[in-house]
Motif scaffolding. Structure first.
Motif, PDB file in Angstrom:
ATOM      1  N   VAL A 136     -68.798 -20.999  10.654  1.00  0.00           N
ATOM      2  CA  VAL A 136     -68.897 -22.192  11.516  1.00  0.00           C
ATOM      3  C   VAL A 136     -68.091 -21.992  12.790  1.00  0.00           C
ATOM      4  N   ARG A 137     -68.735 -22.231  13.934  1.00  0.00           N
ATOM      5  CA  ARG A 137     -67.967 -22.321  15.178  1.00  0.00           C
ATOM      6  C   ARG A 137     -67.743 -23.800  15.457  1.00  0.00           C
ATOM      7  N   GLN A 138     -66.462 -24.156  15.661  1.00  0.00           N
ATOM      8  CA  GLN A 138     -66.135 -25.568  15.883  1.00  0.00           C
ATOM      9  C   GLN A 138     -66.157 -25.852  17.381  1.00  0.00           C
ATOM     10  N   TYR A 139     -67.155 -26.647  17.815  1.00  0.00           N
ATOM     11  CA  TYR A 139     -67.343 -26.917  19.242  1.00  0.00           C
ATOM     12  C   TYR A 139     -66.529 -28.094  19.742  1.00  0.00           C
ATOM     13  N   LEU A 140     -65.914 -28.815  18.814  1.00  0.00           N
ATOM     14  CA  LEU A 140     -65.183 -30.031  19.177  1.00  0.00           C
ATOM     15  C   LEU A 140     -64.188 -30.287  18.061  1.00  0.00           C
ATOM     16  N   ASN A 141     -63.055 -30.915  18.387  1.00  0.00           N
ATOM     17  CA  ASN A 141     -62.160 -31.330  17.309  1.00  0.00           C
ATOM     18  C   ASN A 141     -62.350 -32.831  17.091  1.00  0.00           C
ATOM     19  N   GLY A 142     -63.473 -33.170  16.471  1.00  0.00           N
ATOM     20  CA  GLY A 142     -63.871 -34.567  16.317  1.00  0.00           C
ATOM     21  C   GLY A 142     -62.849 -35.397  15.560  1.00  0.00           C
ATOM     22  N   SER A 147     -71.205 -32.145  11.099  1.00  0.00           N
ATOM     23  CA  SER A 147     -69.810 -32.542  10.881  1.00  0.00           C
ATOM     24  C   SER A 147     -68.889 -31.321  10.826  1.00  0.00           C
ATOM     25  N   ASP A 148     -69.430 -30.149  10.466  1.00  0.00           N
ATOM     26  CA  ASP A 148     -68.635 -28.913  10.516  1.00  0.00           C
ATOM     27  C   ASP A 148     -68.450 -28.469  11.966  1.00  0.00           C
ATOM     28  N   MET A 149     -69.563 -28.427  12.731  1.00  0.00           N
ATOM     29  CA  MET A 149     -69.482 -27.839  14.077  1.00  0.00           C
ATOM     30  C   MET A 149     -68.725 -28.718  15.056  1.00  0.00           C
ATOM     31  N   PHE A 150     -68.652 -30.029  14.763  1.00  0.00           N
ATOM     32  CA  PHE A 150     -67.901 -30.918  15.654  1.00  0.00           C
ATOM     33  C   PHE A 150     -66.544 -31.310  15.072  1.00  0.00           C
ATOM     34  N   GLY A 151     -66.157 -30.607  14.005  1.00  0.00           N
ATOM     35  CA  GLY A 151     -64.786 -30.745  13.508  1.00  0.00           C
ATOM     36  C   GLY A 151     -64.460 -32.074  12.850  1.00  0.00           C
ATOM     37  N   PHE A 152     -65.469 -32.684  12.200  1.00  0.00           N
ATOM     38  CA  PHE A 152     -65.206 -33.946  11.500  1.00  0.00           C
ATOM     39  C   PHE A 152     -64.932 -33.730  10.013  1.00  0.00           C
ATOM     40  N   PHE A 153     -65.399 -32.589   9.482  1.00  0.00           N
ATOM     41  CA  PHE A 153     -65.237 -32.325   8.044  1.00  0.00           C
ATOM     42  C   PHE A 153     -64.043 -31.393   7.902  1.00  0.00           C
ATOM     43  N   GLU A 154     -62.909 -31.952   7.500  1.00  0.00           N
ATOM     44  CA  GLU A 154     -61.664 -31.184   7.564  1.00  0.00           C
ATOM     45  C   GLU A 154     -61.320 -30.459   6.267  1.00  0.00           C
ATOM     46  N   GLU A 155     -62.020 -30.832   5.167  1.00  0.00           N
ATOM     47  CA  GLU A 155     -61.623 -30.289   3.857  1.00  0.00           C
ATOM     48  C   GLU A 155     -61.768 -28.762   3.786  1.00  0.00           C
TER      49      GLU A 155
END
Ligand code: KIV
Length: 261
Positions: free
Chosen positions: A228-234, A214-222
């Motif tokens: 962490v490298r964000q591979y997606l802005n989920g 959830s960190d790497m795909f940008g789902f955990f925004e808090e």
């Protein structure tokens, strides 16, 4: 190809290993046969259950999510985290780990701690429970240490981490996760042991990497840790899709003639 403990150990020095967390069958199915391992991390207590730290995760919660992940990822080696308070001595640990093995298809469990876990890891591995060690920054120490503290900042700290890794290996762990340490420390640990070392926030010199999905795909925004490298802005993808759905419903564009019986 589904990894086995033998193939995992042979990979050290040959190729970089990949691991991702998953908490349910839906995402596990997407990750299946892509990564070397899936970790049902107790981080699910934060990103999935919405708590502030991992400490209130329970063994039944881990079993529930591990069953779901194993249903989705039938061809990937699944590792389950033992939550806080479920392995404070070797007898408690064997009871809880046996329950995980009896009720799920996980191939291994992971426990946090270095030298202090020697007896527990030895007892588990002697009783056919495959163990992954976890040293460095230990999320289950969040409350006792007053936050997440990066480790391995000086030579003494690096030597102590190397001793932790060697103790965990000698006790029988077939792989070690090292979290939140200076990269020189991770390099020294990786060179000091024969088992693969998987890093998270530990630099490039480990035998592989793990990230929380959830960190790497940008789902955990808090909160976004530095490593962490964000591979997606989920989160944006979902919110955009949701807005479109709401607009379609409100403007009577959904359902269309093709979407009715
Ligand atoms: O719980 C978890 O997801 C973990 C990873 C951070 C390694 O332990």
């Amino acid at each position: 190809m589904k990894q086995t403990i033998t193939t995992i150990q042979k990979a050290k020095g040959q190729r970089k290993l990949t691991m991702i967390t998953a908490y349910d069958a839906l995402f596990a199915r997407l990750f299946d046969e892509e990564v070397d391992f899936i970790l049902v991390g107790d981080s699910l207590n934060m990103s999935f259950a919405g708590n502030n730290d991992t400490l209130s995760a329970t063994i039944d919660q881990m079993i529930y999510h591990t069953k779901a992940v194993c249903n989705g990822a039938k061809n990937t080696f699944v590792i389950t985290d033992m939550p806080f308070g479920t392995y404070y001595d070797k007898n408690i640990a064997i009871q809880n780990a046996t329950k995980v093995f009896q009720e799920t298809n996980a191939s291994a469990i992971k426990i946090e701690g270095g030298k202090e876990q020697f007896e527990t890891i030895k007892y588990l591995t002697q009783n056919s429970i495959a163990v992954v060690g976890h040293i460095g920054l230990l999320p289950q120490n969040f409350r006792s240490e007053g936050g997440y503290k990066i480790k391995g900042k000086d030579q003494d700290a690096i030597e102590s981490l190397v001793e932790d890794a060697k103790a965990v290996e000698e006790a029988g762990a077939f792989m070690i996760i090292v979290e939140g340490v200076k990269s020189q420390a991770a390099k020294a640990i990786t060179e000091a042991v024969n088992v693969p070392v998987i890093g998270i926030g530990a630099g490039v010199d480990t035998d592989g990497q793990v990230l929380v999905w959830s960190d790497m795909f940008g789902f955990f925004e808090e909160f976004k840790p530095k490593f962490v490298r964000q591979y997606l802005n989920g989160a944006k993808l979902i919110k955009d899709g949701l807005k479109q759905y709401i607009s379609d419903v409100q403007n009577k564009k959904f359902p269309s003639d093709d979407e009715i019986y």
